[in-house]
Design a protein around this motif. Structure first.
Motif, PDB file in Angstrom:
ATOM      1  N   GLY A   9       0.882  -1.284  -0.041  1.00 14.56           N
ATOM      2  CA  GLY A   9       0.207   0.065  -0.002  1.00 14.56           C
ATOM      3  C   GLY A   9       0.786   1.332   0.186  1.00 14.56           C
ATOM      4  O   GLY A   9       2.007   1.315   0.000  1.00 14.56           O
ATOM      5  N   GLY A  10       0.374   2.471  -0.070  1.00 13.99           N
ATOM      6  CA  GLY A  10       1.042   3.933  -0.018  1.00 13.99           C
ATOM      7  C   GLY A  10       0.062   4.766  -0.836  1.00 13.99           C
ATOM      8  O   GLY A  10      -1.175   4.518  -0.858  1.00 13.99           O
ATOM      9  N   LEU A  11       0.947   5.961  -0.883  1.00 20.95           N
ATOM     10  CA  LEU A  11       0.262   7.020  -1.485  1.00 20.95           C
ATOM     11  C   LEU A  11       0.705   7.351  -3.158  1.00 20.95           C
ATOM     12  O   LEU A  11       1.860   7.017  -3.431  1.00 20.95           O
ATOM     13  N   VAL A  12      -0.516   7.542  -3.923  1.00 19.51           N
ATOM     14  CA  VAL A  12      -0.142   7.418  -5.315  1.00 19.51           C
ATOM     15  C   VAL A  12      -0.992   8.416  -5.900  1.00 19.51           C
ATOM     16  O   VAL A  12      -1.906   8.773  -5.660  1.00 19.51           O
ATOM     17  N   GLN A  13      -0.556   9.243  -6.866  1.00 19.89           N
ATOM     18  CA  GLN A  13      -1.413  10.182  -7.688  1.00 19.89           C
ATOM     19  C   GLN A  13      -2.324   9.579  -8.403  1.00 19.89           C
ATOM     20  O   GLN A  13      -2.351   8.331  -8.951  1.00 19.89           O
ATOM     21  N   PRO A  14      -3.312  10.440  -8.686  1.00 15.89           N
ATOM     22  CA  PRO A  14      -4.540   9.733  -9.577  1.00 15.89           C
ATOM     23  C   PRO A  14      -3.956   9.386 -11.052  1.00 15.89           C
ATOM     24  O   PRO A  14      -3.057  10.245 -11.556  1.00 15.89           O
ATOM     25  N   GLY A  15      -4.554   8.463 -11.440  1.00 15.96           N
ATOM     26  CA  GLY A  15      -3.712   7.665 -12.749  1.00 15.96           C
ATOM     27  C   GLY A  15      -2.740   6.748 -12.504  1.00 15.96           C
ATOM     28  O   GLY A  15      -2.101   6.182 -13.556  1.00 15.96           O
ATOM     29  N   GLY A  16      -2.050   6.720 -11.109  1.00 17.38           N
ATOM     30  CA  GLY A  16      -0.950   5.802 -11.131  1.00 17.38           C
ATOM     31  C   GLY A  16      -1.276   4.673 -10.757  1.00 17.38           C
ATOM     32  O   GLY A  16      -2.524   4.120 -10.927  1.00 17.38           O
ATOM     33  N   SER A  17      -0.336   3.743 -10.246  1.00 19.28           N
ATOM     34  CA  SER A  17      -0.466   2.470 -10.317  1.00 19.28           C
ATOM     35  C   SER A  17       0.052   2.030  -8.740  1.00 19.28           C
ATOM     36  O   SER A  17       1.022   2.437  -8.376  1.00 19.28           O
ATOM     37  N   LEU A  18      -0.276   0.974  -8.185  1.00 22.43           N
ATOM     38  CA  LEU A  18       0.148   0.115  -7.077  1.00 22.43           C
ATOM     39  C   LEU A  18       0.109  -1.402  -7.267  1.00 22.43           C
ATOM     40  O   LEU A  18      -1.056  -1.621  -7.946  1.00 22.43           O
ATOM     41  N   ARG A  19       0.843  -1.940  -6.750  1.00 21.66           N
ATOM     42  CA  ARG A  19       0.568  -3.510  -6.534  1.00 21.66           C
ATOM     43  C   ARG A  19       0.572  -4.052  -4.993  1.00 21.66           C
ATOM     44  O   ARG A  19       1.485  -3.704  -4.162  1.00 21.66           O
ATOM     45  N   LEU A  20      -0.518  -4.549  -4.710  1.00 22.96           N
ATOM     46  CA  LEU A  20      -0.628  -5.202  -3.223  1.00 22.96           C
ATOM     47  C   LEU A  20      -0.253  -6.730  -3.456  1.00 22.96           C
ATOM     48  O   LEU A  20      -0.632  -7.241  -4.278  1.00 22.96           O
ATOM     49  N   SER A  21       0.294  -7.240  -2.452  1.00 26.34           N
ATOM     50  CA  SER A  21       0.587  -8.733  -2.339  1.00 26.34           C
ATOM     51  C   SER A  21       0.318  -9.227  -0.998  1.00 26.34           C
ATOM     52  O   SER A  21       0.152  -8.607   0.080  1.00 26.34           O
ATOM     53  N   CYS A  22      -0.105 -10.280  -0.974  1.00 25.81           N
ATOM     54  CA  CYS A  22      -0.636 -11.176   0.209  1.00 25.81           C
ATOM     55  C   CYS A  22      -0.036 -12.338   0.386  1.00 25.81           C
ATOM     56  O   CYS A  22      -0.168 -13.130  -0.558  1.00 25.81           O
ATOM     57  N   THR A  23       0.427 -12.910   1.548  1.00 28.91           N
ATOM     58  CA  THR A  23       1.038 -14.033   1.676  1.00 28.91           C
ATOM     59  C   THR A  23       0.341 -14.927   2.494  1.00 28.91           C
ATOM     60  O   THR A  23       0.366 -14.283   4.001  1.00 28.91           O
ATOM     61  N   ALA A  24      -0.323 -16.043   2.619  1.00 33.45           N
ATOM     62  CA  ALA A  24      -0.656 -17.029   3.640  1.00 33.45           C
ATOM     63  C   ALA A  24       0.304 -17.635   3.996  1.00 33.45           C
ATOM     64  O   ALA A  24       1.033 -18.541   3.285  1.00 33.45           O
ATOM     65  N   SER A  25       0.300 -17.732   5.437  1.00 29.39           N
ATOM     66  CA  SER A  25       1.499 -18.570   6.188  1.00 29.39           C
ATOM     67  C   SER A  25       0.764 -19.574   7.178  1.00 29.39           C
ATOM     68  O   SER A  25      -0.402 -19.005   7.694  1.00 29.39           O
ATOM     69  N   GLY A  26       1.593 -20.510   7.884  1.00 28.73           N
ATOM     70  CA  GLY A  26       1.101 -21.287   8.877  1.00 28.73           C
ATOM     71  C   GLY A  26       0.871 -22.614   8.531  1.00 28.73           C
ATOM     72  O   GLY A  26       1.227 -23.071   7.560  1.00 28.73           O
ATOM     73  N   ASN A  27       0.115 -23.178   9.396  1.00 28.74           N
ATOM     74  CA  ASN A  27      -0.410 -24.705   9.286  1.00 28.74           C
ATOM     75  C   ASN A  27      -1.721 -24.753   8.429  1.00 28.74           C
ATOM     76  O   ASN A  27      -2.636 -24.809   8.576  1.00 28.74           O
ATOM     77  N   ILE A  28      -1.271 -24.785   7.205  1.00 26.74           N
ATOM     78  CA  ILE A  28      -2.303 -24.788   6.063  1.00 26.74           C
ATOM     79  C   ILE A  28      -2.621 -26.080   5.293  1.00 26.74           C
ATOM     80  O   ILE A  28      -1.470 -26.386   4.810  1.00 26.74           O
ATOM     81  N   GLN A  81      -3.019  -5.860  -9.150  1.00 27.37           N
ATOM     82  CA  GLN A  81      -2.412  -5.006  -9.548  1.00 27.37           C
ATOM     83  C   GLN A  81      -3.377  -3.866 -10.002  1.00 27.37           C
ATOM     84  O   GLN A  81      -4.602  -4.133 -10.582  1.00 27.37           O
ATOM     85  N   MET A  82      -3.196  -2.781  -9.257  1.00 22.39           N
ATOM     86  CA  MET A  82      -4.188  -1.697  -9.567  1.00 22.39           C
ATOM     87  C   MET A  82      -3.437  -0.495 -10.349  1.00 22.39           C
ATOM     88  O   MET A  82      -2.637   0.098 -10.048  1.00 22.39           O
ATOM     89  N   ASN A  83      -4.221  -0.339 -11.577  1.00 23.26           N
ATOM     90  CA  ASN A  83      -3.971   0.622 -12.561  1.00 23.26           C
ATOM     91  C   ASN A  83      -4.992   1.669 -12.608  1.00 23.26           C
ATOM     92  O   ASN A  83      -6.162   1.421 -12.051  1.00 23.26           O
ATOM     93  N   SER A  84      -4.508   2.947 -13.095  1.00 25.20           N
ATOM     94  CA  SER A  84      -5.528   3.946 -13.337  1.00 25.20           C
ATOM     95  C   SER A  84      -6.300   4.325 -12.320  1.00 25.20           C
ATOM     96  O   SER A  84      -7.486   4.404 -12.192  1.00 25.20           O
ATOM     97  N   LEU A  85      -5.264   4.356 -11.129  1.00 25.07           N
ATOM     98  CA  LEU A  85      -6.063   4.773  -9.761  1.00 25.07           C
ATOM     99  C   LEU A  85      -6.894   6.019  -9.858  1.00 25.07           C
ATOM    100  O   LEU A  85      -6.377   6.870 -10.026  1.00 25.07           O
ATOM    101  N   LYS A  86      -7.912   5.858  -8.920  1.00 25.18           N
ATOM    102  CA  LYS A  86      -8.798   7.191  -8.928  1.00 25.18           C
ATOM    103  C   LYS A  86      -8.825   7.426  -7.348  1.00 25.18           C
ATOM    104  O   LYS A  86      -8.731   6.635  -6.388  1.00 25.18           O
TER     105      LYS A  86
END
Length: 125
Positions: A9-28, A81-86
């Protein structure tokens, strides 16, 4: 003990992009659907996108064509993947997964939802 940990996560200008990631761990034992939800202040948590273990995706209408969800079953990860952020995309983003845990006894538990702690995305100039 199963946990989901988000990053990106973070701060981005309108029209920009961010990529979020999530990892599951433990006794799965097995991970079924994974997804991302967001929650803006004073609003309910809403679905953004989900993906099944077979790769079938579903998106909220507001993000179709701009966001892409993907997962790596070998690594127990799901990305957004988040593009063209508003500015209206500004929210806390939460990773979600339906997981069957494996207990220390070796027994397999029932499937249930797990949530990450959330990561803030702010779209602003």
């Amino acid at each position: 003990q199963v946990q989901l940990v988000e990053s990106g996560g973070g701060l981005v200008q309108p029209g920009g992009s961010l990529r979020l990631s999530c990892t599951a761990s433990g006794n799965i034992f097995r991970i079924y659907a994974m997804g991302w939800y967001h929650q803006a202040p004073a609003r309910e948590r809403e679905l953004v996108a989900t993906i099944t273990s077979d790769g079938i995706t579903n998106y909220a209408d507001s993000v179709k064509g701009r966001f892409t969800i993907s997962r790596d079953n070998a690594k127990n990860t799901v990305d957004l993947q988040m593009n063209s952020l508003k500015p209206e995309d500004t929210a806390a983003y939460y990773c979600n997964a339906v997981i069957r845990p494996r207990y220390e006894s070796g027994a397999i538990g029932p499937g249930r939802e797990y949530w990450g702690q959330g990561t803030q995305v702010t779209v602003s100039s």
